[in-house]
Write an enzyme that holds these catalytic residues in place. Structure first.
Site, PDB file in Angstrom:
ATOM      1  N   THR A  79      19.911  18.722 -12.563  1.00 10.37           N
ATOM      2  CA  THR A  79      18.788  18.214 -12.538  1.00 10.37           C
ATOM      3  C   THR A  79      17.677  19.475 -12.487  1.00 10.37           C
ATOM      4  O   THR A  79      17.708  20.425 -11.563  1.00 10.37           O
ATOM      5  CB  THR A  79      18.522  17.566 -11.054  1.00 10.37           C
ATOM      6  OG1 THR A  79      19.263  18.294 -10.012  1.00 10.37           O
ATOM      7  CG2 THR A  79      19.402  16.267 -11.229  1.00 10.37           C
TER       8      THR A  79
ATOM      9  N   HIS B 106      26.817  16.686 -11.772  1.00 16.68           N
ATOM     10  CA  HIS B 106      25.779  15.677 -11.770  1.00 16.68           C
ATOM     11  C   HIS B 106      24.279  16.008 -12.131  1.00 16.68           C
ATOM     12  O   HIS B 106      23.859  17.372 -12.156  1.00 16.68           O
ATOM     13  CB  HIS B 106      25.839  15.162 -10.259  1.00 16.68           C
ATOM     14  CG  HIS B 106      24.976  15.996  -9.147  1.00 16.68           C
ATOM     15  ND1 HIS B 106      23.307  16.171  -9.278  1.00 16.68           N
ATOM     16  CD2 HIS B 106      25.310  16.695  -8.254  1.00 16.68           C
ATOM     17  CE1 HIS B 106      23.195  17.008  -8.446  1.00 16.68           C
ATOM     18  NE2 HIS B 106      24.197  17.208  -7.772  1.00 16.68           N
ATOM     19  N   CYS B 107      23.718  15.212 -12.688  1.00 16.73           N
ATOM     20  CA  CYS B 107      22.302  15.241 -12.972  1.00 16.73           C
ATOM     21  C   CYS B 107      21.464  14.413 -12.081  1.00 16.73           C
ATOM     22  O   CYS B 107      21.766  14.378 -10.760  1.00 16.73           O
ATOM     23  CB  CYS B 107      22.025  15.055 -14.244  1.00 16.73           C
ATOM     24  SG  CYS B 107      22.707  13.719 -15.512  1.00 16.73           S
ATOM     25  N   LEU B 108      20.653  13.367 -12.470  1.00 17.30           N
ATOM     26  CA  LEU B 108      20.206  12.303 -11.880  1.00 17.30           C
ATOM     27  C   LEU B 108      20.922  11.441 -11.789  1.00 17.30           C
ATOM     28  O   LEU B 108      21.398  10.907 -10.665  1.00 17.30           O
ATOM     29  CB  LEU B 108      18.568  12.109 -12.265  1.00 17.30           C
ATOM     30  CG  LEU B 108      17.871  11.047 -11.405  1.00 17.30           C
ATOM     31  CD1 LEU B 108      17.748  11.498  -9.863  1.00 17.30           C
ATOM     32  CD2 LEU B 108      16.481  10.824 -12.054  1.00 17.30           C
TER      33      LEU B 108
ATOM     34  N   THR C 287      25.031  14.690 -17.510  1.00 16.45           N
ATOM     35  CA  THR C 287      26.431  15.116 -16.808  1.00 16.45           C
ATOM     36  C   THR C 287      27.565  14.894 -18.105  1.00 16.45           C
ATOM     37  O   THR C 287      28.517  15.596 -18.317  1.00 16.45           O
ATOM     38  CB  THR C 287      26.687  14.244 -16.055  1.00 16.45           C
ATOM     39  OG1 THR C 287      25.922  14.263 -14.844  1.00 16.45           O
ATOM     40  CG2 THR C 287      27.871  14.224 -15.375  1.00 16.45           C
TER      41      THR C 287
END
EC number: 3.1.3.48
Length: 543
Positions: A376, A480-482, A488
């Site tokens: 993120t 992880h991203c959002l 990801t």
């Protein structure tokens, strides 16, 4: 004080189904149903005539006969369920469940006094144990079973674990009714009522005993595997001294723990039971769909217990690859695999709640992740107020964190690196953290070189000798991203390419979607960048 008395569907008891002077093969139905004057009655002569006409090709498609046939189907279903409820009132849910499981009596036949006697005898036998059920000469339909006597204990092992088709719907109905009755009672529970009433709750028709008994029905239906896996995950969650599955039994570790537990411990136990009860509503909803004619679910998202940032309708979580903590608690994270081998753990950005962040930190600690990769961007974190849990010092429940920045670099996508120390009780672990600050959502990195550089950084993060690839969900990078699907998935696929540039990217995407959900690697521009990285790696290999 909670009450656990089940309200009867009507005033009908077992004796209501015994009709003197009526042929044992006459179809029975409930007259004046849904009133205080409901009673069991034999089929009328006019109904018999219409049923007979329904068997004749000339009349079976007429409107009056078709309407009669549908009415009969509804009547048969209602009286069977009322009869099973009356049996449950007298002999208990466990005996009825066991009888339906072991008996091969055709439950799709109209209810007659002959069928009433056969089913009742099966339930009586089951109430006295499986051995009595098998030995009972009047029991005309017991499935193949083998008796195993070990150490003085006699067990029944099924040679055919599949129940007959006619038994599946009654078993599903029992599970559904049990859930609809017990869930509200579990939701009303508090620490005081748990301590005062546990014996009542965990015996007879108490909500804890009934819940465990009813959920066993799903294990007896192979087509209900997804539902059974879902409830098995919930039953395996540790609450107090034992797994939740053991909370339907008196006189064991659970009861002894409750007697000695502090008010705070009981409050925490009830809190877990409440979130489990909420998850069980998903099972109730699926059973309602099946009852309405839907087929058994072929896939189901795993339980999230309020820990997931997004609803599973938006970001599904494959329950078959869902990561679980040592206490059985499922977290909203999946193990991504390619060609049968684990690649990375993947999830959404942790939900900004104490429980969700504690579970996330416990996972990093217990799984000894080789590194944590946060994709993120800084702008996105500020705009969406995402938790910067990986920098600074925090306490999330039982987990304490202390993170120190190691380096900042503009190369490779503006990566900040931290060493985050985690501690929970006596367990300690330090995990490298890579925060990529400039990867926009739904877009590729500024250059293919930066993606390859980032993949190298992740692969070189080998904390405490932990391998970059594993045969389990331990020692893997957590990414992880959002949402945990686009960036990801791209990052994890880049790791696969670094291992083997010849890997089939379409197959990587397919395997990731099977591992987590169908949204993995959904952004076309990011997939194009992966192909460019693959071409670049192949050229380097060739030269």
């Amino acid at each position: 004080m909670l009450r656990y008395d089940e309200r009867k569907l009507n005033n009908l008891t077992l004796s209501s189904f015994s009709k003197s002077g009526v042929s044992s093969d006459t179809r029975l139905y409930i007259a004046k149903e849904n009133t205080d004057k409901a009673y069991v009655a034999p089929e009328k002569f006019s109904s018999k005539v219409l049923t007979w006409l329904g068997k004749m090709p000339l009349f079976k498609n007429t409107e009056v006969v078709q309407k009669h046939t549908e009415n009969i189907r509804v009547q048969n279903q209602k009286i069977l369920q009322t009869f099973l409820q009356a049996l449950t009132e007298k002999y208990g849910e466990k005996a009825v469940n066991n009888a339906l499981y072991m008996s091969s009596i055709n439950m799709n036949k109209p209810l007659t006094q002959r069928l009433v006697v056969q089913i009742t005898e099966c339930v009586k036998g089951a109430d006295g144990g499986f051995i009595n059920l098998i030995k009972n000469k009047d029991n005309v339909g017991v499935m193949n079973a083998a008796l195993v006597i070990k150490g003085g204990d006699t067990k029944v092992t099924e040679q055919n674990n599949d129940v007959g088709a006619e038994s599946k719907q009654p078993l599903l109905d029992i599970a559904l009714k049990g859930l609809k009755r017990t869930i509200p009672q579990l939701e009303q529970m508090d620490g005081n009522s748990l301590r005062e009433n546990f014996q009542e709750m965990a015996s007879g028709n108490g909500p804890l005993r009934s819940l465990m008994t009813n959920l066993q029905s799903l294990n007896k239906i192979p087509e209900a595997k997804q539902l059974n896996d879902y409830v098995t995950t919930l039953k395996n969650i540790q609450i107090g001294a034992d797994r939740f599955s053991q909370w339907g039994t008196c006189g064991g570790e659970v009861e002894r723990w409750i007697d000695k537990a502090s008010t705070h411990e009981l409050t925490q136990a009830v809190k877990k039971i409440h979130v489990i009860a909420k998850e069980l509503k998903n099972v109730t909803a699926e059973l309602e769909k099946i009852k309405a004619g839907a087929s058994m679910p072929q896939t189901m998202s795993g339980p999230t217990l309020g820990l997931a940032r997004f609803a599973v309708s938006s970001i599904p979580i494959n329950q078959q690859t869902q990561v679980k903590l040592s206490d059985g608690m499922p977290v909203p994270v999946n193990t991504l695999t390619f060609d049968g081998k684990p690649v990375a753990l993947a999830g959404s950005c942790p939900k900004n709640t104490p429980d969700a962040l504690e579970a996330h930190m416990k996972m990093l600690l217990e799984k000894e992740c080789s590194c944590l990769v946060v994709l993120t961007s800084e702008d996105q974190m500020q705009a969406k107020q995402l938790p910067a849990y990986f920098r600074g010092s925090y306490t999330f429940g039982e987990v304490h964190t202390n993170s120190q920045k190691v380096s900042s670099a503009s190369q490779g996508g503006a990566i900040d690196q931290y060493n985050m120390q985690l501690s929970c009780g006596e367990k300690r672990y330090t995990i490298p953290v890579l925060h990529v600050k400039n990867w926009p959502d739904h877009q590729p990195l500024p250059s293919t070189d930066q993606l390859e550089y980032l993949a190298d950084r992740v692969k070189n993060s080998n904390q405490n000798g932990a391998p970059g690839r594993s045969s389990s969900d331990k020692h893997l990078p957590m990414i992880h991203c959002l949402g945990g699907v686009g960036r990801t998935g791209t990052m994890a696929a880049a790791l696969v390419l670094k291992d083997n540039p010849h890997s089939n990217l379409e197959q990587v995407r397919a395997d990731f979607r099977n591992s987590r959900n169908n949204r993995m690697l959904e952004d076309a521009s990011q997939f194009v960048q992966l192909k460019a990285m693959q071409a670049q790696l192949l050229m380097t290999t060739a030269s």
